[in-house]
Design a protein around this motif. Structure first.
Motif, PDB file in Angstrom:
ATOM      1  N   UNK B 201      28.458 -23.913  26.467  1.00 39.12           N
ATOM      2  CA  UNK B 201      29.772 -23.929  25.830  1.00 39.12           C
ATOM      3  C   UNK B 201      30.366 -22.521  25.801  1.00 39.12           C
ATOM      4  N   UNK B 218      35.441 -16.011  17.947  1.00 40.39           N
ATOM      5  CA  UNK B 218      35.228 -17.465  17.891  1.00 40.39           C
ATOM      6  C   UNK B 218      33.836 -17.814  17.370  1.00 40.39           C
ATOM      7  N   UNK B 220      32.762 -16.654  14.720  1.00 39.60           N
ATOM      8  CA  UNK B 220      32.998 -16.846  13.293  1.00 39.60           C
ATOM      9  C   UNK B 220      33.903 -18.050  13.038  1.00 39.60           C
ATOM     10  N   UNK B 221      35.009 -18.132  13.777  1.00 38.18           N
ATOM     11  CA  UNK B 221      35.958 -19.220  13.509  1.00 38.18           C
ATOM     12  C   UNK B 221      35.337 -20.586  13.813  1.00 38.18           C
ATOM     13  N   UNK B 222      34.421 -20.620  14.779  1.00 39.25           N
ATOM     14  CA  UNK B 222      33.753 -21.879  15.073  1.00 39.25           C
ATOM     15  C   UNK B 222      32.917 -22.370  13.908  1.00 39.25           C
ATOM     16  N   UNK B 224      33.479 -21.435  10.692  1.00 42.67           N
ATOM     17  CA  UNK B 224      34.441 -21.771   9.627  1.00 42.67           C
ATOM     18  C   UNK B 224      35.033 -23.168   9.844  1.00 42.67           C
ATOM     19  N   UNK B 225      35.273 -23.486  11.117  1.00 44.81           N
ATOM     20  CA  UNK B 225      35.873 -24.786  11.439  1.00 44.81           C
ATOM     21  C   UNK B 225      34.816 -25.889  11.543  1.00 44.81           C
ATOM     22  N   UNK B 226      33.562 -25.539  11.227  1.00 46.99           N
ATOM     23  CA  UNK B 226      32.444 -26.482  11.303  1.00 46.99           C
ATOM     24  C   UNK B 226      32.313 -27.091  12.703  1.00 46.99           C
ATOM     25  N   UNK B 227      32.689 -26.328  13.729  1.00 46.04           N
ATOM     26  CA  UNK B 227      32.520 -26.790  15.107  1.00 46.04           C
ATOM     27  C   UNK B 227      31.357 -26.086  15.792  1.00 46.04           C
ATOM     28  N   UNK B 228      30.779 -25.118  15.092  1.00 45.01           N
ATOM     29  CA  UNK B 228      29.561 -24.442  15.554  1.00 45.01           C
ATOM     30  C   UNK B 228      28.600 -24.419  14.384  1.00 45.01           C
ATOM     31  N   UNK B 236      25.486 -19.545  21.782  1.00 45.26           N
ATOM     32  CA  UNK B 236      26.922 -19.550  22.081  1.00 45.26           C
ATOM     33  C   UNK B 236      27.397 -18.134  22.408  1.00 45.26           C
TER      34      UNK B 236
END
Lengths: 305, 305
Positions: B201, B218, B220-222, B224-228, B236
């Motif tokens: 990914x 990303x 971090x943002x991943x 935060x967005x619960x996508x990572x 990643x």
């Protein structure tokens, strides 16, 4: 009767390591300041209200109850109250609608500002917490790009009176990692030396290549080739990294040569970013100053409306 | 009479933290190995010869005097003898001509291999010390790009039987900085978890953007967005950084989709680089293995010729 110089509200920038409060007029002029080391990292849940009231007691004693605006990491998951991110596009109205309020024991209204998220961020929604207030304080009347230098720099686009979208670049963090922990630090003078010519040289090199992982090695090869001195390494690397931020932002469509660009912030980086802007053929007109307080008051007014 | 399996020489890879020697045949087969912790960082000027002779004494006792090839940081400024870099283009003949020799007390010839420099490197001449031997050992009979993954990865171009040019990417170092010292580490599981899907990914995201300073956020943002998940962060980020190395190398002209590419090295990264190569539509045929010893013998033979 109220005068223009009267205290009208209190703006609290409450971060990880400090609490900084300003007593301000309606116009955003600062009448007094308080700073303590009671950052959120030093506090447990349940302690925040007492700490805040004690810090602000002198002002409450003199001026009575006053609206208090709080921003910074105090509104994050590790703070007092987690305030949700408001999605772009957002201006004072949307940010104001996203505030969370409570009332302090003396009757003062306490307003927590939200952060901002860009749902169009790729690969994941981008986030900021605090910088959006500075963009609002800079002014939203003109469509333009606003840059907020820092550990995690933000590039924001103002459009139709709102922050339309933004993007984070981890420039300051990468620079600190390289200087504090990498092979590059081995070549740099301690304590640090600032060198304006070396900074410009780094910017120029960064402007000309997209191969950032390769470019960084030039901080070593330049020393090996005796074309960089130990005194020059730090500023050269700073130029490489900030120059890469500008180059990457250009490729992402944040500006075209000849554009005006606003550089806003208080991390002591604005002058360096101004030099970078000139290398990338941008004009960076001066802002009004005091953006965080102006912005906090604008959102506070919108929240009250 | 000499047999194919007879000991014919000794290859010493002498680095910062260890001395590793191999007793080898003419064909490069390894008959025996010795490893000590007497890296160059533990030694003072004047101690090197004694340390080497003592380490190799058992082999000398059995086989008599044998040619010894030394490579690695032992030939750098902080080693025993500093051997100048040979300029590209260079093959065994040029590298052999750049060796420095002396004779050990038992009559064994000791040959120090040079490093390689690319005077066309921008902004400064690029350098390697050791990797060129692996490229020679991989084979120079076919014009192609050879990648040597590592703390400072090298991309080298073989042309007309020589190493024509090369470029360094500080991929491994940036990855270690991010995982050990940055905001990203705060989101990653300890001890580290490897996740092949998360690695892919990251590669995919890196392939699609030149904005590396933004892409890193990303991680971090991943979260935060619960996508990572915390388990996915490390792989990643590894995918992001290695993917950026490939993307930047592509922009620098090191390959075109569909090319064959050689991945050579012993840093345990070859499998990850093989996955990256496939994402960038490259074929990575297997090499002969044992490249460092093959290359050292080829340069030793050229030096003796």
């Amino acid at each position: 009767m109220s005068m223009a110089s009267d205290a009208s509200s209190i703006v609290v920038d409450w971060g990880t390591t400090s609490l900084r409060a300003a007593l301000v007029t309606d116009a955003g002029d600062v009448l007094d300041r308080i700073e303590t080391q009671q950052g959120i990292s030093t506090l447990k849940q349940g302690e925040h209200e007492d700490v805040l009231v004690r810090a602000l007691r002198p002002w409450f004693a003199t001026h009575g109850a006053l609206p208090v605006v709080a921003l910074g990491m105090i509104t994050s998951r590790n703070g007092w109250i987690e305030v949700d991110y408001v999605p772009c596009p957002a201006g004072p109205a949307e940010l104001g609608a996203g505030t969370v309020s409570r009332v302090l024991p003396n009757g003062s209204k306490l307003v927590f500002l939200p952060g901002l998220t860009d749902p169009a961020g790729r690969p994941f929604p981008d986030v900021m917490r605090g910088e959006e207030t500075q963009v609002v304080g800079y002014g939203l009347d003109r469509d333009m790009t606003v840059v907020l230098p820092g550990t995690h720099s933000k590039w924001a686009r103002v459009r139709n009176g709102r922050i339309d979208r933004f993007q984070t670049f981890v420039t300051g963090e990468v620079f600190a990692l390289l200087m504090n922990h990498s092979f590059i630090a081995r070549g740099a003078t301690q304590p640090p030396v600032e060198d304006a010519a070396a900074f410009r040289r780094g910017l120029g090199e960064a402007e000309g290549t997209s191969a950032m992982l390769s470019l960084l090695f030039s901080a070593r090869t330049g020393v090996l080739a005796k074309q960089l001195s130990a005194d020059e390494v730090r500023s050269y690397v700073s130029g490489l990294i900030i120059g890469q931020e500008f180059r990457q932002a250009r490729e992402e469509g944040w500006f075209m040569p000849g554009d005006d660009i606003a550089i806003v912030g208080n991390d002591g980086l604005n002058a360096l970013y101004g030099v970078a802007a000139s290398v990338f053929e941008l004009k960076a007109p001066e802002g009004p100053g005091n953006e965080a307080i102006r912005g906090a008051l604008a959102v506070l007014q919108a929240a009250a409306a």
